[in-house]
Design a protein around this motif. Structure first.
Motif, PDB file in Angstrom:
ATOM      1  N   ALA A   1     -71.513  72.919 -30.753  1.00 39.78           N
ATOM      2  CA  ALA A   1     -72.443  72.095 -29.976  1.00 39.78           C
ATOM      3  C   ALA A   1     -73.396  72.979 -29.168  1.00 39.78           C
ATOM      4  O   ALA A   1     -72.959  73.946 -28.521  1.00 39.78           O
ATOM      5  CB  ALA A   1     -71.659  71.176 -29.039  1.00 39.78           C
ATOM      6  N   LEU A   2     -74.677  72.674 -29.230  1.00 37.93           N
ATOM      7  CA  LEU A   2     -75.654  73.425 -28.439  1.00 37.93           C
ATOM      8  C   LEU A   2     -75.352  73.244 -26.954  1.00 37.93           C
ATOM      9  O   LEU A   2     -74.918  72.170 -26.533  1.00 37.93           O
ATOM     10  CB  LEU A   2     -77.075  72.937 -28.744  1.00 37.93           C
ATOM     11  CG  LEU A   2     -77.548  73.030 -30.203  1.00 37.93           C
ATOM     12  CD1 LEU A   2     -79.021  72.615 -30.296  1.00 37.93           C
ATOM     13  CD2 LEU A   2     -77.364  74.435 -30.761  1.00 37.93           C
ATOM     14  N   SER A   3     -75.616  74.284 -26.182  1.00 39.56           N
ATOM     15  CA  SER A   3     -75.311  74.209 -24.743  1.00 39.56           C
ATOM     16  C   SER A   3     -76.257  73.254 -24.019  1.00 39.56           C
ATOM     17  O   SER A   3     -75.979  72.816 -22.911  1.00 39.56           O
ATOM     18  CB  SER A   3     -75.391  75.605 -24.129  1.00 39.56           C
ATOM     19  OG  SER A   3     -76.710  76.096 -24.237  1.00 39.56           O
ATOM     20  N   GLN A   4     -77.402  72.965 -24.648  1.00 33.37           N
ATOM     21  CA  GLN A   4     -78.371  72.032 -24.068  1.00 33.37           C
ATOM     22  C   GLN A   4     -78.941  71.168 -25.187  1.00 33.37           C
ATOM     23  O   GLN A   4     -78.987  71.610 -26.324  1.00 33.37           O
ATOM     24  CB  GLN A   4     -79.533  72.797 -23.430  1.00 33.37           C
ATOM     25  CG  GLN A   4     -79.133  73.687 -22.290  1.00 33.37           C
ATOM     26  CD  GLN A   4     -80.351  74.358 -21.678  1.00 33.37           C
ATOM     27  OE1 GLN A   4     -81.421  73.777 -21.628  1.00 33.37           O
ATOM     28  NE2 GLN A   4     -80.165  75.575 -21.217  1.00 33.37           N
ATOM     29  N   PRO A   5     -79.440  69.966 -24.839  1.00 29.29           N
ATOM     30  CA  PRO A   5     -80.066  69.163 -25.897  1.00 29.29           C
ATOM     31  C   PRO A   5     -81.254  69.909 -26.497  1.00 29.29           C
ATOM     32  O   PRO A   5     -81.933  70.673 -25.788  1.00 29.29           O
ATOM     33  CB  PRO A   5     -80.544  67.911 -25.155  1.00 29.29           C
ATOM     34  CG  PRO A   5     -79.880  67.931 -23.820  1.00 29.29           C
ATOM     35  CD  PRO A   5     -79.483  69.336 -23.529  1.00 29.29           C
ATOM     36  N   LEU A   6     -81.486  69.691 -27.765  1.00 30.04           N
ATOM     37  CA  LEU A   6     -82.579  70.347 -28.482  1.00 30.04           C
ATOM     38  C   LEU A   6     -83.904  70.206 -27.721  1.00 30.04           C
ATOM     39  O   LEU A   6     -84.698  71.150 -27.646  1.00 30.04           O
ATOM     40  CB  LEU A   6     -82.683  69.692 -29.865  1.00 30.04           C
ATOM     41  CG  LEU A   6     -83.276  70.491 -31.014  1.00 30.04           C
ATOM     42  CD1 LEU A   6     -82.647  71.865 -31.140  1.00 30.04           C
ATOM     43  CD2 LEU A   6     -83.131  69.723 -32.313  1.00 30.04           C
ATOM     44  N   GLN A   7     -84.114  69.033 -27.148  1.00 28.38           N
ATOM     45  CA  GLN A   7     -85.386  68.757 -26.464  1.00 28.38           C
ATOM     46  C   GLN A   7     -85.542  69.608 -25.200  1.00 28.38           C
ATOM     47  O   GLN A   7     -86.650  69.817 -24.725  1.00 28.38           O
ATOM     48  CB  GLN A   7     -85.495  67.270 -26.070  1.00 28.38           C
ATOM     49  CG  GLN A   7     -85.481  66.309 -27.256  1.00 28.38           C
ATOM     50  CD  GLN A   7     -84.099  66.188 -27.897  1.00 28.38           C
ATOM     51  OE1 GLN A   7     -83.097  66.522 -27.274  1.00 28.38           O
ATOM     52  NE2 GLN A   7     -84.040  65.745 -29.155  1.00 28.38           N
ATOM     53  N   ALA A   8     -84.427  70.069 -24.668  1.00 31.16           N
ATOM     54  CA  ALA A   8     -84.490  70.825 -23.414  1.00 31.16           C
ATOM     55  C   ALA A   8     -84.682  72.328 -23.649  1.00 31.16           C
ATOM     56  O   ALA A   8     -84.904  73.084 -22.707  1.00 31.16           O
ATOM     57  CB  ALA A   8     -83.213  70.584 -22.609  1.00 31.16           C
ATOM     58  N   LEU A   9     -84.597  72.759 -24.900  1.00 31.25           N
ATOM     59  CA  LEU A   9     -84.695  74.199 -25.182  1.00 31.25           C
ATOM     60  C   LEU A   9     -86.139  74.680 -25.028  1.00 31.25           C
ATOM     61  O   LEU A   9     -87.085  73.937 -25.286  1.00 31.25           O
ATOM     62  CB  LEU A   9     -84.213  74.489 -26.604  1.00 31.25           C
ATOM     63  CG  LEU A   9     -82.754  74.144 -26.911  1.00 31.25           C
ATOM     64  CD1 LEU A   9     -82.440  74.438 -28.375  1.00 31.25           C
ATOM     65  CD2 LEU A   9     -81.811  74.915 -25.995  1.00 31.25           C
ATOM     66  N   HIS A  10     -86.286  75.926 -24.630  1.00 35.96           N
ATOM     67  CA  HIS A  10     -87.606  76.544 -24.524  1.00 35.96           C
ATOM     68  C   HIS A  10     -87.865  77.314 -25.820  1.00 35.96           C
ATOM     69  O   HIS A  10     -87.245  78.349 -26.050  1.00 35.96           O
ATOM     70  CB  HIS A  10     -87.656  77.502 -23.340  1.00 35.96           C
ATOM     71  CG  HIS A  10     -87.315  76.848 -22.037  1.00 35.96           C
ATOM     72  ND1 HIS A  10     -88.269  76.363 -21.176  1.00 35.96           N
ATOM     73  CD2 HIS A  10     -86.125  76.561 -21.464  1.00 35.96           C
ATOM     74  CE1 HIS A  10     -87.695  75.815 -20.125  1.00 35.96           C
ATOM     75  NE2 HIS A  10     -86.385  75.927 -20.265  1.00 35.96           N
ATOM     76  N   ILE A  11     -88.742  76.772 -26.642  1.00 36.68           N
ATOM     77  CA  ILE A  11     -89.025  77.414 -27.937  1.00 36.68           C
ATOM     78  C   ILE A  11     -90.484  77.844 -27.949  1.00 36.68           C
ATOM     79  O   ILE A  11     -91.383  77.009 -27.878  1.00 36.68           O
ATOM     80  CB  ILE A  11     -88.732  76.461 -29.111  1.00 36.68           C
ATOM     81  CG1 ILE A  11     -87.254  76.029 -29.073  1.00 36.68           C
ATOM     82  CG2 ILE A  11     -89.060  77.136 -30.442  1.00 36.68           C
ATOM     83  CD1 ILE A  11     -86.851  75.076 -30.196  1.00 36.68           C
ATOM     84  N   THR A  12     -90.727  79.141 -28.002  1.00 29.82           N
ATOM     85  CA  THR A  12     -92.090  79.677 -27.962  1.00 29.82           C
ATOM     86  C   THR A  12     -92.450  80.261 -29.320  1.00 29.82           C
ATOM     87  O   THR A  12     -91.715  81.088 -29.853  1.00 29.82           O
ATOM     88  CB  THR A  12     -92.183  80.803 -26.906  1.00 29.82           C
ATOM     89  OG1 THR A  12     -91.674  80.299 -25.672  1.00 29.82           O
ATOM     90  CG2 THR A  12     -93.608  81.278 -26.730  1.00 29.82           C
ATOM     91  N   GLU A  13     -93.589  79.818 -29.860  1.00 29.63           N
ATOM     92  CA  GLU A  13     -94.034  80.376 -31.139  1.00 29.63           C
ATOM     93  C   GLU A  13     -94.827  81.655 -30.904  1.00 29.63           C
ATOM     94  O   GLU A  13     -95.634  81.741 -29.983  1.00 29.63           O
ATOM     95  CB  GLU A  13     -94.922  79.377 -31.885  1.00 29.63           C
ATOM     96  CG  GLU A  13     -94.131  78.334 -32.630  1.00 29.63           C
ATOM     97  CD  GLU A  13     -95.024  77.477 -33.556  1.00 29.63           C
ATOM     98  OE1 GLU A  13     -96.213  77.813 -33.730  1.00 29.63           O
ATOM     99  OE2 GLU A  13     -94.505  76.488 -34.091  1.00 29.63           O
TER     100      GLU A  13
END
Lengths: 255, 255
Positions: B65-77
């Motif tokens: 299980a991810l430690s945080q919901p996918l929507q809460a992750l910081h994803i930088t391209e």
């Protein structure tokens, strides 16, 4: 012929990078389940060293039970001359080692640490498998060279691994400068390794003989708790705390 | 300063090689548990493509299980210019992307398939991490180049990956012959890749332009059910059934 089995596959089975280290890595930390499962199911092995292969298989057995008792496995060592001198020159005909595969058994190829046939013995066996028309399947696991390259931050779109450097001080310096030239002119990152007891001499030669702007990365202990990875310019390295040099290390030169 | 956290680590997170393929590989087949566990725990990501990273993380979430919901992750391209042109020239300063690590968060670097920063974007980020004194930790996973090299049976003690070949037919043939020369004279295996729709033209050039004794390996679909690996001499290839050329393929030239 009606009872003949289909030919077996040659599996390239990577092993953990903790060979000869004080601390052992849990196999599941560095090998995917498919690699462990295939290893557990193989009855025939070709190896650099039978003893270390048995030790590896004992660790596999603790995760996936081996399909046969360790004592019943067929473990064949590569001739010493092959793994001392390297087996890529084509003089060694490994086809007889693959007889079991022709008769339908899968065979695993392993080295002492990492991926067989990459900076390690085994290519003669893979070559023989292709000559016999056998299927060759590489399995996923740790490869120190590639982990070191990725972690270096140097150019990973154009790189070379050149093995060991000459032992003679003059020839070594000349080779280092040649590699520096290849990195600077062609942008090709140059990776090499050295026997740990020569690392200190290599490091001095490198700091004294290369240009200040050339970037040099060291990586050792990758996948282990005390992994060390650092990349600085030669000029920065001259001012920095000396890196640990007492264990197998992958060196990279780049721009 | 008393509340300052220790700096975070930059993790290089490999992904499966099934990107863009019809069949998906179970993650546990190609990634060790440590890689999956670290990936599940990261809140910050730097990536070639945010969409494919989210798809990867959904697959991770099904195992750990991810430690945080996918929507809460910081994803930088990474900027598009960086991953189109390659980011190893040093013009792109990725240090601002690593601000979260300076503030104590671990960051994951990923590409679309395989190991970031090896034949893929990412080296600018690793370079920036070293410049900032951050810890860099590469995780174990599939690296198509190295699987292809091991499975080729060509020299794995001295090899180079040179990226893409020129598109112009004349320049391509010249480059192929140059690589053949490096393989024959120096014993250095030469690996390269091509955009799949140019594979057929490359293959014709190679069969027509290289010497009969030169050995050529192709590898595609590694770690997938329909993996294809074969190594023959050019003379043998001229007589053999043509290999599949419709998907990403690693080519190797050797002796």
């Amino acid at each position: 012929m009606s009872n003949a089995r289909a030919p077996g596959t040659l599996y390239l089975v990577p092993t953990p990078l903790d060979f000869g280290c004080d601390t052992a890595t849990a196999l599941t930390e560095v090998l995917p389940d498919a690699t462990l499962r295939v290893a557990a199911g193989l009855s025939h092995w070709i190896t650099e060293n039978a003893k270390s292969t048995r030790a590896f298989l004992k660790r596999v057995d603790a995760i996936h039970a081996l399909s046969q008792p360790l004592q019943a496995l067929h473990i064949t060592e590569l001739p010493r001359a092959v793994h001392k001198k390297g087996d890529h020159q084509g003089e060694f005909d490994a086809r007889p080692l693959l007889q079991a595969a022709l008769e339908g058994d899968d065979i695993g190829l392993v080295s002492e640490a990492g991926m067989p046939a990459v900076a390690d013995p085994g290519s003669s066996v893979v070559r023989a498998a292709h000559a016999l028309g056998l299927r060759v399947q590489p399995l996923v696991g740790p490869v120190s060279l590639l982990l070191a390259l990725a972690a270096s931050g140097l150019n990973g779109q154009n790189f070379a691994f050149v093995g060991y450097l000459p032992q003679d001080a003059h020839a070594r310096l000349q080779r280092l400068r040649e590699l520096e030239g290849l990195a600077q002119r062609g942008g090709q990152t140059q990776l090499f390794i050295e026997t740990p007891y020569r690392n200190a001499a290599l490091w001095s030669a490198l700091l004294q003989g290369l240009q200040a702007r050339t970037r040099v990365a060291l990586a050792s202990g990758l996948t282990l708790p005390d992994a060390h990875v650092r990349c600085l310019s030669v000029g920065e390295w001259r001012q920095a705390e000396p890196p640990p040099l007492d264990r197998p290390t992958v060196f990279s030169i780049g721009v």
